[in-house]
Design an enzyme around this catalytic site. Structure first.
Site, PDB file in Angstrom:
ATOM      1  N   LYS A 154       0.851  -1.196   0.000  1.00 49.86           N
ATOM      2  CA  LYS A 154       0.000   0.000   0.000  1.00 49.86           C
ATOM      3  C   LYS A 154       0.891   1.252   0.000  1.00 49.86           C
ATOM      4  O   LYS A 154       1.024   1.955   1.001  1.00 49.86           O
ATOM      5  CB  LYS A 154      -0.925  -0.047   1.223  1.00 49.86           C
ATOM      6  CG  LYS A 154      -2.319   0.484   0.921  1.00 49.86           C
ATOM      7  CD  LYS A 154      -3.295   0.106   2.003  1.00 49.86           C
ATOM      8  CE  LYS A 154      -4.522   1.001   1.983  1.00 49.86           C
ATOM      9  NZ  LYS A 154      -5.302   0.973   0.755  1.00 49.86           N
TER      10      LYS A 154
HETATM   11  N1  PPE Z   1      -7.436  -2.830  -3.310  1.00 51.94           N
HETATM   12  C1  PPE Z   1      -6.999  -1.549  -3.263  1.00 51.94           C
HETATM   13  C2  PPE Z   1      -6.281  -1.002  -4.431  1.00 51.94           C
HETATM   14  C3  PPE Z   1      -7.242  -0.794  -2.121  1.00 51.94           C
HETATM   15  O1  PPE Z   1      -6.810   0.467  -2.071  1.00 51.94           O
HETATM   16  C4  PPE Z   1      -7.955  -1.352  -1.043  1.00 51.94           C
HETATM   17  C5  PPE Z   1      -8.244  -0.536   0.182  1.00 51.94           C
HETATM   18  C6  PPE Z   1      -8.384  -2.697  -1.135  1.00 51.94           C
HETATM   19  C7  PPE Z   1      -8.096  -3.398  -2.286  1.00 51.94           C
HETATM   20  C8  PPE Z   1      -9.086  -3.392  -0.004  1.00 51.94           C
HETATM   21  O2  PPE Z   1      -8.199  -3.638   1.055  1.00 51.94           O
HETATM   22  P1  PPE Z   1      -8.690  -3.715   2.570  1.00 51.94           P
HETATM   23  O3  PPE Z   1      -9.100  -2.332   2.964  1.00 51.94           O
HETATM   24  O4  PPE Z   1      -7.526  -4.208   3.318  1.00 51.94           O
HETATM   25  O5  PPE Z   1      -9.827  -4.654   2.611  1.00 51.94           O
HETATM   26  N2  PPE Z   1      -8.488   0.818  -0.058  1.00 51.94           N
HETATM   27  C9  PPE Z   1      -8.422   1.744   1.046  1.00 51.94           C
HETATM   28  C10 PPE Z   1      -8.312   3.164   0.560  1.00 51.94           C
HETATM   29  C11 PPE Z   1      -9.530   3.831   0.035  1.00 51.94           C
HETATM   30  C12 PPE Z   1      -9.277   5.297  -0.194  1.00 51.94           C
HETATM   31  O6  PPE Z   1     -10.073   5.937  -0.867  1.00 51.94           O
HETATM   32  O7  PPE Z   1      -8.299   5.850   0.305  1.00 51.94           O
HETATM   33  C13 PPE Z   1      -9.533   1.507   2.061  1.00 51.94           C
HETATM   34  O8  PPE Z   1     -10.514   0.824   1.777  1.00 51.94           O
HETATM   35  O9  PPE Z   1      -9.395   1.993   3.175  1.00 51.94           O
END
Ligand code: PPE
Length: 307
Positions: free
Chosen positions: A159
């Site tokens: 991330k």
């Molecule tokens: N893929 C991506 C690219 C991604 O950024 C997230 C989270 C996920 C999958 C899901 O991961 P998880 O949150 O661990 O289930 N995206 C974060 C950022 C959103 C934003 O606008 O900033 C979030 O959901 O917090």
């Protein structure tokens, strides 16, 4: 997405005012995207505010940092304690938590080795990421013309802030074309993920989601949904999916800390199923809500009480 600013922000071990949570214009993380972040939700439960899978998120923050040779000078446990403090000190109950660590200011040049690392933890209220109507009735998604960044070029599964230019381009394109969110394919044309969500497809009660080897973010919500769905007796398979297969799915949904479980009701101007959230999605969504709000004792270890 607008937010209401809270009073206090955690910065490098101390609480500061929201307006002072600024960075220098010469910060390496700003110029070159060398920063890592997390997105976490805290839920209002019967026993007070509780953060969902806090330790897993902070562990991922450390892992993401390692991928860019960054050492965060706080342990996972210290970051967890700091998060609870931010939530408490701002008097928040249900909120979104955004930790971020960036390479700061030292000089100029692309190499940040030896640069200071600044860490902030912010918390603020956040409603449904893809809208109240979206989480209830489903969203409209289109396949981006941008491909998901390749793990051959950057650690795409970490991330890292710089990675999100890819997501920003995709979601801007989706919005400009009148959709709610983008779906990105990877460099080989396989289904990867949304701009900020993992994707799931349901075919005859079998739940499929792309494997981590596709180059996706290893979502903590994705993991939670896989585990709870299996516990509910569903077959969950991690397998490569082609775009065309998704048009044959009975149901599609996105998962993410911000997005939670959001049904997809339309993909590329084709209705998903009958164009309404399907039964499997609705069951998993309800289960996820019960777990996160502390109504499901089976997964109570995923909640970290702020009190
Ligand atoms: N893929 C991506 C690219 C991604 O950024 C997230 C989270 C996920 C999958 C899901 O991961 P998880 O949150 O661990 O289930 N995206 C974060 C950022 C959103 C934003 O606008 O900033 C979030 O959901 O917090």
């Amino acid at each position: 997405m607008q937010i209401d600013a809270p009073d206090r922000v955690w910065k490098n071990g101390t609480m500061i005012a929201w307006k002072d949570a600024t960075i220098h214009a010469l910060s390496h993380g700003l110029h070159y995207g060398t920063a890592v972040f997390e997105g976490i939700r805290c839920y209002d439960t019967q026993s007070g505010p509780a953060v969902f899978r806090l330790k897993d998120h902070m562990t991922r923050l450390h892992t993401s940092a390692k991928a860019i040779h960054m050492t965060i000078p706080y342990t996972v446990n210290e970051l967890c304690a700091a998060t609870k403090d931010v939530v408490k000190q701002n008097g928040l109950r249900s909120c979104y938590v955004r930790p971020i660590s960036l390479f700061g200011v030292s000089g100029i040049g692309v190499n940040p080795i030896g640069y200071p690392v600044d860490t902030f933890i912010m918390a603020f209220p956040l409603g449904a990421y893809l809208g109240d109507d979206g989480i209830k009735n489903g969203i409209r998604v289109h396949t981006s013309s941008w491909r998901r960044i390749s793990s051959a070029s950057v650690p795409a599964t970490a991330k890292i802030c710089g990675n999100y230019v890819n997501s920003a381009l995709a979601v801007m394109e989706a919005k400009q074309n009148g959709f709610d969110e983008a779906l990105l394919l990877n460099e080989h044309g396989m289904v990867a993920e949304g701009s900020g969500e993992n994707i799931f497809a349901v075919f005859n009660d079998i739940i499929a989601t792309p494997p981590l080897s596709t180059g996706i973010l290893p979502g903590i919500t994705r993991d939670s949904v896989i585990r709870t769905a299996r516990g509910m007796g569903y077959d969950v398979v991690e397998r490569s999916l082609r775009r065309g297969e998704l048009f044959l799915a009975d149901e599609l949904f996105f998962t993410g800390s911000a997005a939670e479980v959001t049904p997809i009701r339309e993909l590329d101007r084709r209705p998903v199923g009958n164009g309404k959230p399907g039964p499997v999605t609705k069951r998993l969504q309800a289960r996820f809500l019960d777990i996160t709000t502390g109504k499901d004792p089976e997964y109570s270890e995923w909640l970290d009480s702020v009190q």
